[in-house]
Design a protein around this motif. Structure first.
Motif, PDB file in Angstrom:
ATOM      1  N   ASN A  12       0.809  -1.222   0.000  1.00  0.00           N
ATOM      2  CA  ASN A  12       0.000   0.000   0.000  1.00  0.00           C
ATOM      3  C   ASN A  12       0.844   1.275   0.000  1.00  0.00           C
ATOM      4  O   ASN A  12       0.316   2.356   0.261  1.00  0.00           O
ATOM      5  CB  ASN A  12      -0.946   0.001   1.207  1.00  0.00           C
ATOM      6  CG  ASN A  12      -1.918  -1.159   1.148  1.00  0.00           C
ATOM      7  OD1 ASN A  12      -2.486  -1.449   0.089  1.00  0.00           O
ATOM      8  ND2 ASN A  12      -2.101  -1.833   2.272  1.00  0.00           N
ATOM      9  N   ALA A  13       2.118   1.151  -0.290  1.00  0.00           N
ATOM     10  CA  ALA A  13       3.004   2.321  -0.271  1.00  0.00           C
ATOM     11  C   ALA A  13       2.738   3.218  -1.478  1.00  0.00           C
ATOM     12  O   ALA A  13       2.572   2.736  -2.593  1.00  0.00           O
ATOM     13  CB  ALA A  13       4.461   1.873  -0.271  1.00  0.00           C
ATOM     14  N   GLU A  14       2.696   4.516  -1.214  1.00  0.00           N
ATOM     15  CA  GLU A  14       2.510   5.479  -2.296  1.00  0.00           C
ATOM     16  C   GLU A  14       3.860   5.929  -2.822  1.00  0.00           C
ATOM     17  O   GLU A  14       4.802   6.128  -2.063  1.00  0.00           O
ATOM     18  CB  GLU A  14       1.724   6.688  -1.782  1.00  0.00           C
ATOM     19  CG  GLU A  14       0.284   6.365  -1.454  1.00  0.00           C
ATOM     20  CD  GLU A  14      -0.518   7.609  -1.145  1.00  0.00           C
ATOM     21  OE1 GLU A  14      -0.201   8.684  -1.689  1.00  0.00           O
ATOM     22  OE2 GLU A  14      -1.462   7.493  -0.352  1.00  0.00           O
ATOM     23  N   HIS A  15       3.952   6.067  -4.127  1.00  0.00           N
ATOM     24  CA  HIS A  15       5.177   6.539  -4.789  1.00  0.00           C
ATOM     25  C   HIS A  15       6.382   5.685  -4.407  1.00  0.00           C
ATOM     26  O   HIS A  15       7.466   6.210  -4.137  1.00  0.00           O
ATOM     27  CB  HIS A  15       5.449   8.012  -4.474  1.00  0.00           C
ATOM     28  CG  HIS A  15       4.278   8.907  -4.701  1.00  0.00           C
ATOM     29  ND1 HIS A  15       3.759   9.159  -5.946  1.00  0.00           N
ATOM     30  CD2 HIS A  15       3.495   9.580  -3.828  1.00  0.00           C
ATOM     31  CE1 HIS A  15       2.716   9.956  -5.835  1.00  0.00           C
ATOM     32  NE2 HIS A  15       2.536  10.234  -4.568  1.00  0.00           N
ATOM     33  N   ALA A  16       6.184   4.362  -4.393  1.00  0.00           N
ATOM     34  CA  ALA A  16       7.266   3.454  -4.011  1.00  0.00           C
ATOM     35  C   ALA A  16       8.374   3.451  -5.060  1.00  0.00           C
ATOM     36  O   ALA A  16       8.124   3.549  -6.265  1.00  0.00           O
ATOM     37  CB  ALA A  16       6.731   2.042  -3.816  1.00  0.00           C
ATOM     38  N   ALA A  46       8.860  10.407  -2.106  1.00  0.00           N
ATOM     39  CA  ALA A  46       8.763   8.981  -2.439  1.00  0.00           C
ATOM     40  C   ALA A  46       8.938   8.109  -1.200  1.00  0.00           C
ATOM     41  O   ALA A  46       9.554   8.511  -0.213  1.00  0.00           O
ATOM     42  CB  ALA A  46       9.824   8.610  -3.471  1.00  0.00           C
ATOM     43  N   THR A  47       8.388   6.906  -1.258  1.00  0.00           N
ATOM     44  CA  THR A  47       8.674   5.872  -0.274  1.00  0.00           C
ATOM     45  C   THR A  47       9.792   5.040  -0.878  1.00  0.00           C
ATOM     46  O   THR A  47       9.590   4.344  -1.871  1.00  0.00           O
ATOM     47  CB  THR A  47       7.436   4.993  -0.003  1.00  0.00           C
ATOM     48  OG1 THR A  47       6.405   5.804   0.546  1.00  0.00           O
ATOM     49  CG2 THR A  47       7.768   3.872   0.966  1.00  0.00           C
TER      50      THR A  47
END
Length: 170
Positions: free
Chosen positions: A27-31, A90-91
């Motif tokens: 569910n990470a955004e901008h991984a 970012a993540t």
């Protein structure tokens, strides 16, 4: 001569690490994935391909960022850092093969911040061998190992892309 260590099935460890990373980043955004040369870069390449993040894959060479640069000097093969995506917000999954003192991780984080301020940095390592000199812990590891100070765990990649681990004596 060093031989692959039968106690460390690098391919099985990779599968464990990949499963944990996929679950943890679901569910990470901008991984994005950044591998630390060289073993971490190999792991990052495979992870990025499996997670369909090859357009958000980068590589770091921390040689100039290490706090022991003056003592250790440069490796024979300094590779250029490549961060082809926006780091800001970012993540970032930072990937290394073996987590030991924490100095390489600290250097990689310092270098990442030269490219922008990530929303979050997570650390994945194939093996954590303890012996930390800095307060750094991995978010994802496949296994832990205890080695003596004169030993090092070395990841190898065969021509067909398969991984193996050896225990080398320093």
């Amino acid at each position: 001569m060093t031989m692959p260590n039968p106690n460390f099935d690098a391919e099985a460890l990779y599968r464990t690490l990949a499963d944990r990373v996929k679950s943890g980043l679901a569910n990470a955004e901008h991984a994005a994935i950044v591998g630390i040369y060289s073993g971490g870069a190999w792991l990052a390449e495979r992870l990025a391909a499996e997670m369909q993040l090859t357009d958000r894959l980068g590589f770091i060479d921390v040689s100039f960022y290490r706090d022991d640069y003056a003592e250790r000097g440069l490796h024979a093969e300094v590779k250029p850092t490549q961060i082809p995506f926006e780091v800001e917000g970012a993540t970032i999954l930072l990937v290394d093969d073996v987590l030991y003192t924490g100095r390489t991780t600290r250097a990689a984080i310092n270098e990442l911040f030269d490219y922008g301020r990530p929303a979050k940095i997570m650390l994945a390592a194939l093996v954590d061998r303890g012996g930390r000199e800095l307060p750094i812990a991995a978010d994802f590891i496949a296994d832990t190992a205890t080695l003596s100070d004169d030993q090092q765990l070395v990841l190898h990649r065969a021509d067909d892309g398969r991984f193996s681990l050896t225990v080398d004596h320093a």
